[in-house]
Design a protein around this motif. Structure first.
Motif, PDB file in Angstrom:
ATOM      1  N   GLU A   2     -11.295 -10.111  28.330  1.00 18.56           N
ATOM      2  CA  GLU A   2     -10.955  -8.824  27.735  1.00 18.56           C
ATOM      3  C   GLU A   2     -11.636  -8.657  26.386  1.00 18.56           C
ATOM      4  OE1 GLU A   2      -6.465  -7.873  29.318  1.00 18.56           O
ATOM      5  OE2 GLU A   2      -6.729  -8.987  27.461  1.00 18.56           O
ATOM      6  N   GLU A   6      -9.059  -3.992  24.060  1.00 15.65           N
ATOM      7  CA  GLU A   6      -8.051  -4.118  25.118  1.00 15.65           C
ATOM      8  C   GLU A   6      -6.938  -5.076  24.697  1.00 15.65           C
ATOM      9  OE1 GLU A   6      -6.625  -3.009  28.915  1.00 15.65           O
ATOM     10  OE2 GLU A   6      -8.345  -2.262  27.782  1.00 15.65           O
ATOM     11  N   GLN A   7      -7.304  -6.182  24.072  1.00 15.40           N
ATOM     12  CA  GLN A   7      -6.304  -7.145  23.612  1.00 15.40           C
ATOM     13  C   GLN A   7      -5.370  -6.513  22.583  1.00 15.40           C
ATOM     14  OE1 GLN A   7      -7.923 -11.010  22.385  1.00 15.40           O
ATOM     15  NE2 GLN A   7      -9.728 -10.591  23.620  1.00 15.40           N
ATOM     16  N   LYS A  10      -2.860  -4.039  24.213  1.00 19.24           N
ATOM     17  CA  LYS A  10      -1.801  -4.758  24.928  1.00 19.24           C
ATOM     18  C   LYS A  10      -0.807  -5.390  23.951  1.00 19.24           C
ATOM     19  CE  LYS A  10      -4.185  -5.803  29.259  1.00 19.24           C
ATOM     20  NZ  LYS A  10      -4.615  -6.858  30.194  1.00 19.24           N
ATOM     21  N   ARG A  25      -0.494   3.684  27.456  1.00 19.18           N
ATOM     22  CA  ARG A  25      -1.871   4.033  27.099  1.00 19.18           C
ATOM     23  C   ARG A  25      -2.270   5.336  27.785  1.00 19.18           C
ATOM     24  NH1 ARG A  25      -7.052  -0.051  27.427  1.00 19.18           N
ATOM     25  NH2 ARG A  25      -8.564   1.334  26.417  1.00 19.18           N
ATOM     26  N   ALA A 154       2.870  -4.763  28.687  1.00 24.03           N
ATOM     27  CA  ALA A 154       1.546  -4.981  28.104  1.00 24.03           C
ATOM     28  C   ALA A 154       0.454  -5.045  29.162  1.00 24.03           C
ATOM     29  CB  ALA A 154       1.547  -6.261  27.277  1.00 24.03           C
ATOM     30  N   VAL A 155       0.772  -5.554  30.340  1.00 21.14           N
ATOM     31  CA  VAL A 155      -0.254  -5.686  31.378  1.00 21.14           C
ATOM     32  C   VAL A 155      -0.341  -4.456  32.262  1.00 21.14           C
ATOM     33  CG1 VAL A 155      -0.011  -8.185  31.442  1.00 21.14           C
ATOM     34  CG2 VAL A 155       1.345  -6.797  33.001  1.00 21.14           C
ATOM     35  N   ARG A 157      -1.423  -0.983  33.389  1.00 14.47           N
ATOM     36  CA  ARG A 157      -2.603  -0.181  33.082  1.00 14.47           C
ATOM     37  C   ARG A 157      -2.327   1.279  33.395  1.00 14.47           C
ATOM     38  NH1 ARG A 157      -7.074  -3.100  32.138  1.00 14.47           N
ATOM     39  NH2 ARG A 157      -8.379  -1.281  32.457  1.00 14.47           N
TER      40      ARG A 157
END
Length: 257
Positions: A2, A6-7, A10, A25, A154-155, A157
């Motif tokens: 990533e 992106e990190q 998250k 997001r 957090a994961v 999308r």
């Protein structure tokens, strides 16, 4: 692996959930907007900027709220440089005024400079916003009981916008006209540029990155123009060295001469 952006997003979404809120997001802009819901259900949009080292990156055009297509109320700066992320919240109005003041001083140093291009933001300029979770309607302290929920959030999308599939006829037409131009790339001032070079007439078209869609008569003209656009200073670059073949070896474009 990533990227830092992106990190950071998250990490921020997880931190919001740990403080009793919710975050998602958005795909409406390339400026990394995230919608945040506070403890009381009220919501706002924030722009997330992330870094692992050095300064955060913004644009000089961010001096104007009119350039913000996210409709953000706040900027959130995420520092991933330590073992645990740090977060800084500053209102969008304050950031615009801050950047405008810095750009004013920068332009005064040289009449040839323009109000476009990359703009670095050091931690000292946003230090006062450290852990200002209350601005987003969130609890100041993280709740360990919400760690599992935070990891799941957090994961998650965001779903991309639904696009209609092209007709078979359109697909066939595209397949009949392959792009035979040479793929080239360049890295400049934190930006990755992708372009196509036509050996038959030496023209180059920028396909991705700043000045996307612009066509130039030769690689040097393209390199100088895009470098000037990004830095804000007058740049003269050798395009045959600036652009590299989009291959694992990354040989200079000049090897094709």
């Amino acid at each position: 692996m990533e990227d830092v952006s992106e990190q950071g997003i998250k990490a921020f979404i997880g931190a919001v959930v740990l403080r009793g809120g919710r975050a998602e997001r958005l795909t409406t802009s390339r400026r990394n907007p995230v919608q945040v819901w506070g403890v009381d259900g009220s919501s706002c949009i924030v722009r997330v900027r992330s870094k692992a080292a050095g300064d955060w990156k913004a644009r000089r055009q961010d001096e104007s709220l009119a350039s913000d297509d996210t409709g953000s109320s706040y900027w959130v700066f995420v520092d991933l440089g330590a073992s645990e992320p740090s977060f800084f919240m500053v209102s969008s109005e304050e950031m615009a005024a801050d950047i405008r003041g810095e750009v004013d001083l920068w332009v005064q140093d040289s009449p040839l400079r323009t109000r476009t291009g990359h703009h670095a933001i050091a931690v000292g300029r946003v230090q006062h916003g450290r852990n200002k979770w209350s601005l987003l309607g969130l609890h100041a302290a993280a709740d360990p009981k919400l760690e599992e929920e935070a990891r799941a959030a957090a994961v998650h999308r965001a779903k991309p916008a639904v696009r209609r599939s092209p007709s078979k006829k359109a697909v066939a037409a595209e397949e009949e006209i392959p792009d035979l131009r040479v793929r080239v790339v360049a890295d400049f001032d934190g930006y990755r540029l992708s372009a196509r070079f036509d050996p038959s007439n030496k023209r180059l078209e920028i396909m991705q990155g700043p000045m996307e869609g612009r066509r130039f008569d030769d690689p040097t003209q393209a390199a100088s123009a895009v470098a000037t656009h990004i830095s804000g200073d007058i740049e003269v670059r050798d395009g045959w060295k600036f652009w590299e073949l989009d291959t694992p070896e990354r040989l200079p474009l000049g090897t094709l001469q």
